[in-house]
Design an enzyme around this catalytic site. Structure first.
Site, short mmCIF file in Angstrom:
data_model
loop_
_atom_site.label_atom_id
_atom_site.label_comp_id
_atom_site.label_asym_id
_atom_site.label_seq_id
_atom_site.Cartn_x
_atom_site.Cartn_y
_atom_site.Cartn_z
N GLY A 194 -7.29 1.90 -3.41
CA GLY A 194 -8.04 2.54 -4.19
C GLY A 194 -9.06 1.69 -5.13
O GLY A 194 -9.94 2.53 -4.74
N THR A 239 -9.41 -10.13 7.98
CA THR A 239 -8.91 -8.80 9.01
C THR A 239 -8.38 -7.07 8.83
O THR A 239 -7.16 -7.44 7.67
CB THR A 239 -7.83 -9.75 9.92
OG1 THR A 239 -8.61 -11.46 9.61
CG2 THR A 239 -7.25 -9.70 10.66
N ASN A 287 -5.15 11.60 -13.01
CA ASN A 287 -4.23 10.63 -12.21
C ASN A 287 -3.27 11.36 -12.98
O ASN A 287 -2.07 11.15 -12.95
CB ASN A 287 -4.16 9.11 -11.95
CG ASN A 287 -4.61 9.03 -13.35
OD1 ASN A 287 -5.99 8.86 -13.73
ND2 ASN A 287 -3.76 7.35 -13.47
N SER A 343 -7.44 7.34 -1.95
CA SER A 343 -5.52 5.79 -1.14
C SER A 343 -4.99 6.22 -0.49
O SER A 343 -4.07 7.52 -0.66
CB SER A 343 -5.59 5.57 -2.44
OG SER A 343 -4.51 4.45 -1.71
N CYS A 391 -0.22 2.58 -12.92
CA CYS A 391 -1.12 0.95 -12.96
C CYS A 391 -1.18 0.63 -14.65
O CYS A 391 -1.33 -0.51 -14.31
CB CYS A 391 -2.41 1.03 -12.91
SG CYS A 391 -1.99 1.37 -10.58
N HIS A 445 -1.25 5.92 0.48
CA HIS A 445 0.00 6.29 -0.78
C HIS A 445 0.50 7.31 -1.37
O HIS A 445 1.05 7.39 -1.62
CB HIS A 445 0.51 5.02 -0.78
CG HIS A 445 -0.41 4.45 -2.48
ND1 HIS A 445 0.83 4.25 -3.55
CD2 HIS A 445 -1.41 4.11 -2.45
CE1 HIS A 445 -0.28 4.58 -4.39
NE2 HIS A 445 -1.56 3.50 -3.88
#
Length: 374
Positions: free
Chosen positions: A72, A236, A152, A198, A323, A200
């Site tokens: 995210g 990738t 959050n 995101s 975070c 997770h």
């Protein structure tokens, strides 16, 4: 590790077993690079495109409007920096709020160093944004407004639909960080110009996110590399992660009403039990917030000390964003709503139980007694 109680689902969630089973073939058997033309690579390519279609249906957008990222945070960076640099000939002014995730705030700070101007709108003490303040901040050179859907830390839900309409009326692009909203709110991303998510956060794998960009919204590429994701996010692709993300989002949307009902009952039960503790106060509006979130403080009790006692009893909560966990100061979110001390963030899952809530309340009460004796 056994017999623990996990109450930090805003930080990350447990990978769903059904999601893992969908991912396994692409970790073990179909491991071809999706950019190759032979069969093994094309199997991976088809899995990515099928996942893109699933996510687009969940968000009510077109598959070609979905771009896969590594998180995210990366989606926020690509979106905000990319839009700003692509549109700088029209203006260099951006509007956001003071209690956004650091992925947004630090990106905006970087843009300020590059000559952009950012207005950081104040937050009301209930954790909500007064839209009049956004109106007042708009200038003739405003090119982007970025406001998070759900905070959050305190879980408050912003009126992003109204903000998006305001932006559209003024010819301004609107982005919302919906990372915390996706598990609890069925989102119609077509109402916005850009949106980040995101995996997770909704029982998907770590290391994969997505960015929705409405058709016609262009971003300047920030990374140099190959053709993957139309060059917006070269590199990738994480095929297994993308497959897992799509499966997790479909499951989340299908089970959202049931999961929300479970989490709300658990949260309301906690509020009822904890309200009898002297000095207990909820941080942020209790009505306009996702049902999984309870952020609270107890007057005279240090939240970090209480968190430590909970950890000693194998109860895992947080005092802020994961975070920003290395920062021992009060979080910028709580400062924004006028708090002087940290709070305890409980973020529930449908996997939690009333037994766990009883245990939590019991440990909190016994911990308060120990803290007061020290």
């Amino acid at each position: 590790m056994n017999n623990y109680i996990y109450l930090d689902n805003s930080s990350t969630t447990k990978l769903d077993s059904c999601v893992l089973s969908k991912m396994m073939p692409y970790l073990r058997d179909y491991y071809g690079n999706a950019s190759t033309l032979y069969e093994l690579g094309q199997i991976s390519k088809k899995a990515i495109e099928k996942s893109r279609e699933k996510i687009a249906r969940c968000l009510n957008v077109l598959p070609e409007e979905i771009y896969f990222t590594g998180s995210g945070t990366e989606a926020d960076n690509i979106c905000i920096c990319g839009i700003a640099k692509e549109n700088k000939s029209r203006g260099r002014h951006i509007i956001t709020s003071k209690f956004e995730h650091l992925a947004v705030l630090n990106t905006c700070k970087q843009l300020e160093e590059e000559g952009f101007e950012v207005t950081y709108v104040d937050i009301e003490n209930n954790g909500l944004i007064d839209i009049e303040k956004i109106k007042e901040a708009i200038r003739s050179d405003t090119i982007l407004i970025s406001i998070m859907y759900v905070n959050n830390e305190i879980g408050t839900i912003q009126n992003v639909d109204e903000i998006a309409n305001l932006a559209r009326e003024r010819g301004i692009l609107f982005h919302t960080d919906a990372v915390q909203a996706v598990p609890h709110i069925k989102i119609d991303a077509s109402k916005f110009d850009a949106l980040s998510l995101s995996a997770h956060k909704f029982n998907g794998p770590k290391g994969v996110g997505a960015l929705y960009l409405k058709k016609g919204v262009n971003v300047k590429n920030l990374l140099n590399g190959g053709h993957q994701e139309c060059g917006i996010r070269p590199g990738t692709e994480n095929v297994a992660g993308i497959v897992g993300m799509a499966e997790a989002l479909v499951n989340t949307n299908c089970n959202m009403n049931r999961n929300n009902e479970i989490e709300k009952r658990l949260r309301d039960y906690l509020v009822c039990k904890l309200s009898c503790i002297p000095g207990f106060q909820i941080n942020g509006d209790i009505e306009n917030r996702v049902c999984s979130n309870l952020n609270f403080s107890i007057n005279g009790i240090d939240s970090d000390e209480l968190k430590l006692f909970l950890e000693m009893n194998k109860i895992f909560v947080s005092t802020g964003s994961a975070c920003n966990s290395n920062n021992t100061d009060i979080s910028h979110v709580l400062k924004c709503i006028g708090k002087e001390k940290s709070g305890i963030r409980i973020s529930l899952s449908h996997d939690n139980s009333f037994y766990e809530m009883e245990k939590l309340v019991s440990v909190i009460k016994s911990s308060i007694k120990k803290i007061n004796k020290v």
